[in-house]
Enzyme design. Structure first.
Site, PDB file in Angstrom:
ATOM      1  N   HIS A  47       0.943  -1.105   0.085  1.00 38.56           N
ATOM      2  CA  HIS A  47      -0.083  -0.021  -0.236  1.00 38.56           C
ATOM      3  C   HIS A  47       0.858   1.286  -0.026  1.00 38.56           C
ATOM      4  CE1 HIS A  47      -3.894  -1.870   0.315  1.00 38.56           C
ATOM      5  NE2 HIS A  47      -3.311  -2.838   0.832  1.00 38.56           N
ATOM      6  N   LEU A 137      -2.112 -13.000  -6.221  1.00 36.21           N
ATOM      7  CA  LEU A 137      -0.628 -12.688  -6.989  1.00 36.21           C
ATOM      8  C   LEU A 137      -0.689 -12.156  -8.176  1.00 36.21           C
ATOM      9  CD1 LEU A 137       0.241 -16.770  -6.156  1.00 36.21           C
ATOM     10  CD2 LEU A 137       1.010 -14.804  -4.882  1.00 36.21           C
ATOM     11  N   GLU A 173      -7.521  -0.931 -14.975  1.00 33.85           N
ATOM     12  CA  GLU A 173      -7.787  -1.292 -13.948  1.00 33.85           C
ATOM     13  C   GLU A 173      -8.854  -0.091 -13.582  1.00 33.85           C
ATOM     14  OE1 GLU A 173      -7.540  -3.815 -11.492  1.00 33.85           O
ATOM     15  OE2 GLU A 173      -6.085  -4.962 -12.851  1.00 33.85           O
ATOM     16  N   ASP A 185       1.946  -4.038  -9.534  1.00 34.00           N
ATOM     17  CA  ASP A 185       1.537  -5.273 -10.177  1.00 34.00           C
ATOM     18  C   ASP A 185       1.926  -5.357 -11.646  1.00 34.00           C
ATOM     19  OD1 ASP A 185       0.455  -5.463  -7.508  1.00 34.00           O
ATOM     20  OD2 ASP A 185      -1.393  -5.646  -8.149  1.00 34.00           O
ATOM     21  N   TYR A 235     -10.073  -1.283  -0.574  1.00 35.92           N
ATOM     22  CA  TYR A 235      -8.912  -0.841  -1.088  1.00 35.92           C
ATOM     23  C   TYR A 235      -8.932   0.687  -1.556  1.00 35.92           C
ATOM     24  CZ  TYR A 235      -4.924  -0.455  -4.485  1.00 35.92           C
ATOM     25  OH  TYR A 235      -3.736  -0.068  -5.014  1.00 35.92           O
TER      26      TYR A 235
HETATM   27  C1  GLA Z   1      -2.875  -4.290  -5.187  1.00 34.80           C
HETATM   28  C2  GLA Z   1      -2.744  -3.272  -6.046  1.00 34.80           C
HETATM   29  C3  GLA Z   1      -1.340  -2.656  -6.038  1.00 34.80           C
HETATM   30  C4  GLA Z   1      -0.839  -2.460  -4.466  1.00 34.80           C
HETATM   31  C5  GLA Z   1      -1.256  -3.768  -3.616  1.00 34.80           C
HETATM   32  C6  GLA Z   1      -0.817  -3.277  -2.207  1.00 34.80           C
HETATM   33  O1  GLA Z   1      -2.058  -5.444  -5.332  1.00 34.80           O
HETATM   34  O2  GLA Z   1      -2.829  -3.645  -7.522  1.00 34.80           O
HETATM   35  O3  GLA Z   1      -1.240  -1.445  -6.694  1.00 34.80           O
HETATM   36  O4  GLA Z   1      -1.432  -1.238  -3.948  1.00 34.80           O
HETATM   37  O5  GLA Z   1      -2.602  -4.048  -3.709  1.00 34.80           O
HETATM   38  O6  GLA Z   1       0.541  -3.155  -2.081  1.00 34.80           O
END
Ligand code: GLA
Length: 398
Positions: A47, A137, A173, A185, A235
């Site tokens: 985060h 993942l 996204e 990610d 989130y």
């Molecule tokens: C998800 C989001 C990432 C990141 C993580 C937390 O995987 O896609 O961008 O914010 O949560 O670290």
């Protein structure tokens, strides 16, 4: 089961490329090119990405494969073997966003590439994936990046810019899926280097490659198979709370643009003036940034004990200050924390379920797996899945 036997067993889920190409040929009557992009696991730096901070992920060995061949029109037909579904869309007539289906990821990526001026043409695609969906993942990032690479390559861009692919996936996204995710990610799925973790600066979008030299230790991923409903809305809510924190802090420090700009010492002075909840959210992010940079240094120096302690502190902070863990993740971590040969363990990814990541000696892997399984089975009737992984390479043509 020994660790070596466990590794061989985990290889069995690998996709066989010859069979995969054969399925494409019988489906579309064309011979395909094949592209693949990996899922990821984040060692530390959770985060922090949407706060312009630092992250330290590796790409896992499980990949999403896309077989692709051009079409004479501008339609994209996509068959998923994992889901047993086919979707399609027109490149130049984008459909509605946020349909809540996997089409959002695919069409969203196509649209984002067009916005970035990639020339695209119609395509037949077949998708299969080794990355477990919904496990934290980043199966979705692997899908976006692999599809993005395939569409760009078929459209005539021979070696598409990896950062642009990552940004296109992130746009998908934001615009299509509705998650205001950071860049981690998609970035690691696109730019990962074999045998390295990347310390990514999510503001400058530069990275430092850090060799993943663990000696007799390894990375163990535990998929708790839990997914709490809250994940999606929580989130976006966390992100909002960080932005609220920045707004408050900037009143006193106008140069602060993101929590990245606030030091641990500065926060101590500021915290009493912030609403209590916002102060805790900020404290997690600001400390996590510091931990991530320290962890990268520890990894570089081969100090696994220090790396592990930072990982454990990260988990506690995500649990108590950021409140994105859940009881199942906490128990999976607690089941092995402090055990001989275990350096550190933490939840990884967005939270509210998904996976833990641990760094531990290879010889204690079977014992650790047993301890976690027993704990989750007896408390929650959950059968977790495990993977060990090396650091894999990013998106590529096979
Ligand atoms: C998800 C989001 C990432 C990141 C993580 C937390 O995987 O896609 O961008 O914010 O949560 O670290």
């Amino acid at each position: 089961m020994t660790a070596a036997a466990f590794d061989r067993q985990s290889l069995h889920s690998m996709i066989d490329l010859r069979t995969f190409k054969g399925r494409f040929e019988s489906l579309y009557g064309q011979s395909p090119r094949v592209f693949s992009a990996p899922g990821r696991v984040n060692l530390i730096g959770e985060h922090t990405d949407y706060n312009d901070g630092f992250v330290l992920p590796i790409a896992v060995e499980q990949r999403t494969f896309v077989a692709a061949a051009p079409r004479p029109d501008t339609r994209v037909i996509v068959r998923s073997l994992t889901l047993g579904q086919t979707v399609e869309f027109e490149l130049y007539q984008p459909g509605p966003t946020r349909r809540g289906s996997w089409l959002d990821y695919v069409e969203g990526t196509g649209c984002a590439l067009l916005e970035r001026a990639f020339p695209l043409s119609g395509a037949n695609l077949l998708i299969d994936s080794e990355v477990p969906a919904g496990a934290g993942l980043s199966a979705s990032a692997a899908l976006e990046v692999a599809v993005g690479y395939a569409l760009a390559a078929l459209g005539g861009t021979p070696n598409p810019d990896r950062l642009q692919l990552a940004l296109a996936g992130q746009s998908a996204e934001h615009a299509y899926v509705g998650t205001r995710c950071g860049i981690m990610d998609q970035y690691i799925s696109a730019l990962a280097l074999r045998d390295h973790a990347l310390q990514i600066d999510c503001r400058s979008l530069a990275y430092e490659a850090i060799p993943l030299r663990l000696g007799t230790a390894c990375v163990l991923i535990c998929d708790t198979q839990v997914k709490h409903e809250l994940a999606f809305s929580a989130y976006n809510e966390r992100r909002q709370q960080c932005e609220d924190g920045v707004r408050e802090i900037a009143r006193q420090y106008p140069a602060v643009r993101a929590l990245r700009d606030v030091s641990v010492a500065e926060l101590e002075g500021l915290a009493p003036r912030l609403p209590e909840l916002i102060a805790r959210r900020c404290r997690h992010v600001i400390n996590e940034n510091a931990r991530t940079m320290a962890a990268a240094r520890a990894l570089k120096a081969g100090k696994l004990g220090h790396l592990g302690r930072l990982m454990s502190a990260s988990h506690a902070s995500l649990r108590d200050d950021y409140e994105v863990s859940c009881i199942e993740l906490d128990e999976a971590v607690a089941a092995i924390e402090g055990e001989p040969g275990v350096y550190g363990s933490r939840m990884t990814g967005g939270g509210f379920g998904g996976c833990t990541v641990s760094v531990l000696e290879r010889e204690v892997v079977p014992r650790a797996m047993r301890a976690i399984s027993e704990r989750l089975r007896s408390r929650f009737q959950i059968e977790p899945r495990f993977f060990t992984t090396n650091a894999a390479a990013g998106v590529a043509e096979e």
